[in-house]
Scaffold this active site. Structure first.
Site, short mmCIF file in Angstrom:
data_model
loop_
_atom_site.label_atom_id
_atom_site.label_comp_id
_atom_site.label_asym_id
_atom_site.label_seq_id
_atom_site.Cartn_x
_atom_site.Cartn_y
_atom_site.Cartn_z
N ASN A 61 0.82 -1.20 0.00
CA ASN A 61 0.00 0.00 0.00
C ASN A 61 0.86 1.26 0.00
O ASN A 61 1.99 1.26 0.49
CB ASN A 61 -0.99 0.00 1.18
CG ASN A 61 -0.33 0.02 2.54
OD1 ASN A 61 0.64 -0.69 2.78
ND2 ASN A 61 -0.88 0.80 3.46
N VAL A 62 0.32 2.31 -0.58
CA VAL A 62 0.97 3.62 -0.65
C VAL A 62 -0.08 4.66 -0.28
O VAL A 62 -1.02 4.89 -1.04
CB VAL A 62 1.53 3.90 -2.07
CG1 VAL A 62 2.15 5.29 -2.13
CG2 VAL A 62 2.54 2.83 -2.47
N GLU A 63 0.07 5.23 0.91
CA GLU A 63 -0.91 6.21 1.38
C GLU A 63 -0.61 7.59 0.81
O GLU A 63 0.46 7.83 0.23
CB GLU A 63 -0.90 6.26 2.92
CG GLU A 63 -1.39 4.98 3.52
CD GLU A 63 -1.41 5.00 5.05
OE1 GLU A 63 -2.00 4.07 5.61
OE2 GLU A 63 -0.84 5.92 5.67
N CYS A 72 -4.17 0.84 -2.49
CA CYS A 72 -4.12 -0.41 -1.74
C CYS A 72 -3.00 -1.29 -2.30
O CYS A 72 -2.55 -1.11 -3.43
CB CYS A 72 -5.45 -1.14 -1.87
SG CYS A 72 -6.85 -0.24 -1.16
N GLU A 74 -3.22 -4.22 -3.35
CA GLU A 74 -3.71 -4.91 -4.54
C GLU A 74 -3.49 -4.08 -5.80
O GLU A 74 -3.18 -4.62 -6.87
CB GLU A 74 -5.20 -5.24 -4.40
CG GLU A 74 -5.51 -6.22 -3.29
CD GLU A 74 -5.74 -5.58 -1.92
OE1 GLU A 74 -6.35 -6.24 -1.06
OE2 GLU A 74 -5.32 -4.42 -1.71
N CYS A 105 -10.60 -4.88 0.16
CA CYS A 105 -11.78 -4.02 0.17
C CYS A 105 -12.60 -4.28 -1.08
O CYS A 105 -12.18 -5.00 -1.99
CB CYS A 105 -11.36 -2.55 0.26
SG CYS A 105 -10.55 -1.90 -1.24
N CYS A 108 -10.90 -3.40 -4.36
CA CYS A 108 -9.83 -4.32 -4.72
C CYS A 108 -10.36 -5.69 -5.11
O CYS A 108 -9.77 -6.37 -5.94
CB CYS A 108 -8.82 -4.43 -3.58
SG CYS A 108 -7.85 -2.91 -3.45
#
Length: 175
Positions: A61-63, A72, A74, A105, A108
């Protein structure tokens, strides 16, 4: 080819997902997520599937400070899949940095459906399940109409194919 996913393969997937979770960019939630999948049917240069043994792809994940733009794990996994030539997802695991299974989620699940289909095997806290169980009645590429065909080039019968001379703009050419 029908590939089966044994316990050793699931362990490799979970371990790879834990490792890639360490690379996650999660300064806001602190939740580092890693995903790993086995892939089959990588197309060759002519678009034919190679029949090679399953291979692995990972993502984390990369916020983002705006939260809604976070990616996400995925998303990273599917991007990596296509960066490496594509293929079909066969088995998928998603975990936090401590190795606890995380459910994809809704967004995803749809993304995974596009690249693995209803038979994609997904490791969950309740055991391995088919994606069709996690996303019943999924909408996919086969639900879309065929794309419209481009219009045929207009017949040039009786028309002058030479370009129209450009009209100079006011003041053009004046020095």
């Amino acid at each position: 080819m029908g590939w089966s996913v044994d316990d050793r393969s699931w362990e490799r997937l979970r371990n790879a997902a834990v490792r890639v979770a360490q690379s996650a960019y999660a300064p806001y939630s602190g939740l580092r997520v890693g995903a790993a999948a086995l892939v089959v049917d990588r197309p060759d240069a002519e678009g034919r599937t190679t029949g090679d043994e399953p291979w692995m792809v990972v993502g984390c994940n990369v916020e983002n400070a705006s939260y809604g733009l976070a990616l996400c794990a995925e998303c990273g996994l599917v991007s990596s899949l296509h960066a490496q030539g594509g293929g079909r997802l066969l088995a998928f695991a998603c975990v936090d940095a401590d190795g606890r299974p995380l459910a994809p989620c809704g967004r995803c699940r749809q993304l995974l459906y596009e690249h693995g289909g209803p038979d994609l095997l997904v490791a969950t806290a309740d055991g391995v399940r088919r994606l069709a169980e996690l996303l019943p009645g999924a909408f996919g590429p086969l639900d879309l109409p065929d794309p419209p065909r481009p219009p045929e080039p207009a017949a040039a019968a009786g028309t002058d194919p030479s370009p129209v001379a450009a009209t100079p703009s006011p003041g053009a050419g004046a020095t």
